[in-house]
Design a protein around this motif. Structure first.
Motif: not given
Length: 193
Positions: A38-56
């Protein structure tokens, strides 16, 4: 206009449970989380990293022409393929394993479409990690909905506003009993909850 997401429980912590479908305690789920950047340890950044993994990184069975049927989050991860519902199961597992509340939402399109809701910054936001092939346009956004498919009410389609604690039993039952093979999803994919 999309409905306001409506949780079926008032306690976000209820959206952290593991079960047979959302098996976020599985070692493969935790191993993957250790590799996401993730871009940072912020929960939103961690959520986005998980989302992008599943989507892509997880193929949608229809886009890939893949005959396999997956439903359990760890199996979706292992096989790297799933229908929208299975991809939603994996995204929920990845989020819940990080302590981020995640639920399940549905749209009635030509068939029942599965997506997620995530609780961040004190509110719920719907996310659709279906995959952006064949015209789908899902994007990660906590500020405005950017789902894969717009609902066409003139065609009788509708958004269902509820955020469920667990995947729909009708969906899980269908996936658990579906026979793998070409076009398996055309043989009874639920149209409604």
């Amino acid at each position: 206009m999309s409905p306001v997401p409506s949780p079926t429980s008032d306690r976000p912590s209820d959206y952290l449970a593991a079960d047979a479908v959302v098996d976020h305690d599985h070692p493969a789920i935790h191993a993957l989380l250790g590799t996401l950047q993730p871009a940072s340890d912020d929960p939103a950044a961690r959520a986005e990293a998980a989302y992008l993994f599943v989507r892509d990184e997880i193929e949608h069975v229809i886009d890939a022409g893949d005959p396999r049927v997956t439903w359990r989050a760890s199996d979706v991860l292992r096989q790297r393929v799933g229908i929208c519902h299975a991809k939603a199961h994996l995204l929920a597992a990845l989020l819940r394993a990080q302590g981020i509340p995640a639920g399940f939402c549905y749209q009635e399109l030509s068939a029942l479409h599965g997506l997620n809701a995530v609780h961040l910054h004190g509110r719920w936001s719907r996310l659709d990690a279906r995959g952006n092939r064949t015209g789908a346009r899902g994007e990660f956004s906590l500020d405005e909905e950017k789902l894969a498919w717009p609902v066409d009410s003139a065609r009788g389609e509708r958004d269902l506003p509820e955020i469920h604690l667990a995947p729909s039993a009708v969906v899980v039952d269908f996936l658990m009993t579906a026979e793998p093979g070409p076009g398996w999803y055309e043989k009874g994919l639920p149209r409604t909850l």
